[in-house]
Design an enzyme around this catalytic site. Structure first.
Site, mmCIF file in Angstrom:
data_model
loop_
_atom_site.group_PDB
_atom_site.id
_atom_site.type_symbol
_atom_site.label_atom_id
_atom_site.label_comp_id
_atom_site.label_asym_id
_atom_site.label_seq_id
_atom_site.Cartn_x
_atom_site.Cartn_y
_atom_site.Cartn_z
ATOM 1 N N TYR A 106 4.516 -3.148 2.296
ATOM 2 C CA TYR A 106 4.437 -2.784 1.284
ATOM 3 C C TYR A 106 4.805 -3.927 0.108
ATOM 4 C CZ TYR A 106 4.943 -0.146 -3.195
ATOM 5 O OH TYR A 106 4.856 0.042 -4.814
ATOM 6 N N LYS B 155 2.776 -6.700 -2.430
ATOM 7 C CA LYS B 155 3.196 -6.604 -3.961
ATOM 8 C C LYS B 155 3.772 -7.939 -4.320
ATOM 9 C CE LYS B 155 2.607 -2.514 -4.919
ATOM 10 N NZ LYS B 155 1.492 -1.968 -5.924
ATOM 11 N N SER C 274 6.382 9.791 -6.220
ATOM 12 C CA SER C 274 5.095 10.364 -5.928
ATOM 13 C C SER C 274 4.593 11.137 -4.741
ATOM 14 C CB SER C 274 4.147 9.086 -5.719
ATOM 15 O OG SER C 274 4.411 8.285 -4.551
#
Length: 154
Positions: free
Chosen positions: A103, A107, A138
Site C-alpha cells: 500500500y 501511494k 473504511s
C-alpha cells in the site's frame, strides 16, 4: 450549463477498461473540468506473506489506475488550457508503516507521479493537487486463512 448526473461504473484496478470509460465520459459531456482520483485498495500483512500477485493488484488500483485515467482525460484539459486534477492519496504516501509495504509503495509512487505532473501542467493552467489524509476508517472484512481477497480494504 447543468448536466444530469450519469453513473458510470469503473473498477480502477482494471487498467484495460479505463480509457474506454474516459472516452465515454468525454463523448457524453465534452470535457472534464475537475478529475478527483479517490479510489484505493489496501492490504495489511507482512512483506513475506503478501504475494507478488497481490502487490501488483494494489499497484494497479492505487497507481496505474489513477495515472491511466488522468492520462486519458489530460489531452482534453490541455487543449482547453484549463482543469483541475486531484489525487486523494494517503499519509502513507509520505511515511511507510509496518505491514503496509504494498500500500505504502503504491501511494509513494502516486505522489511522485502527481508531483511531476503538477510541475508539467503549470504552463497549461491546469491545477494538480495531492491530498494526503491520515488514517481513515473504511469498510473491512476480516480475512480467513488462505483467502487474500478478503484481507483487502476497499
Amino acid at each position: 450549463q447543468t448536466y444530469a448526473p450519469k453513473l458510470i461504473l469503473l473498477d480502477i484496478s482494471d487498467i484495460s477498461c479505463i480509457r474506454d470509460v474516459a472516452k465515454e465520459i468525454l463523448n457524453c459531456y465534452g470535457c472534464v473540468d475537475i478529475l478527483i482520483n479517490n479510489a484505493s485498495m489496501k492490504v495489511k500483512g507482512a512483506v513475506q506473506s503478501i504475494s507478488l500477485e497481490l502487490d501488483k493488484k494494489i499497484m494497479d488500483a492505487n497507481y496505474f489506475g489513477p495515472i491511466t485515467l488522468t492520462k486519458a482525460i489530460l489531452p482534453n484539459m490541455i487543449s482547453r488550457r484549463t482543469g483541475q486534477i486531484v489525487l486523494i492519496n494517503s499519509i502513507q504516501g509520505k511515511i511507510g508503516i509496518p505491514f503496509r509495504a504494498a500500500y505504502a509503495a503504491s501511494k509513494h509512487a502516486a505522489v511522485g507521479f502527481f508531483d511531476c505532473l503538477r510541475a508539467e501542467m503549470e504552463e497549461f493552467n491546469i491545477s494538480v493537487s495531492t491530498v494526503n489524509p491520515t488514517f481513515i476508517c473504511s469498510y473491512h472484512r476480516q480475512p480467513t486463512p488462505g483467502n487474500w481477497e478478503v484481507s483487502i480494504w476497499k
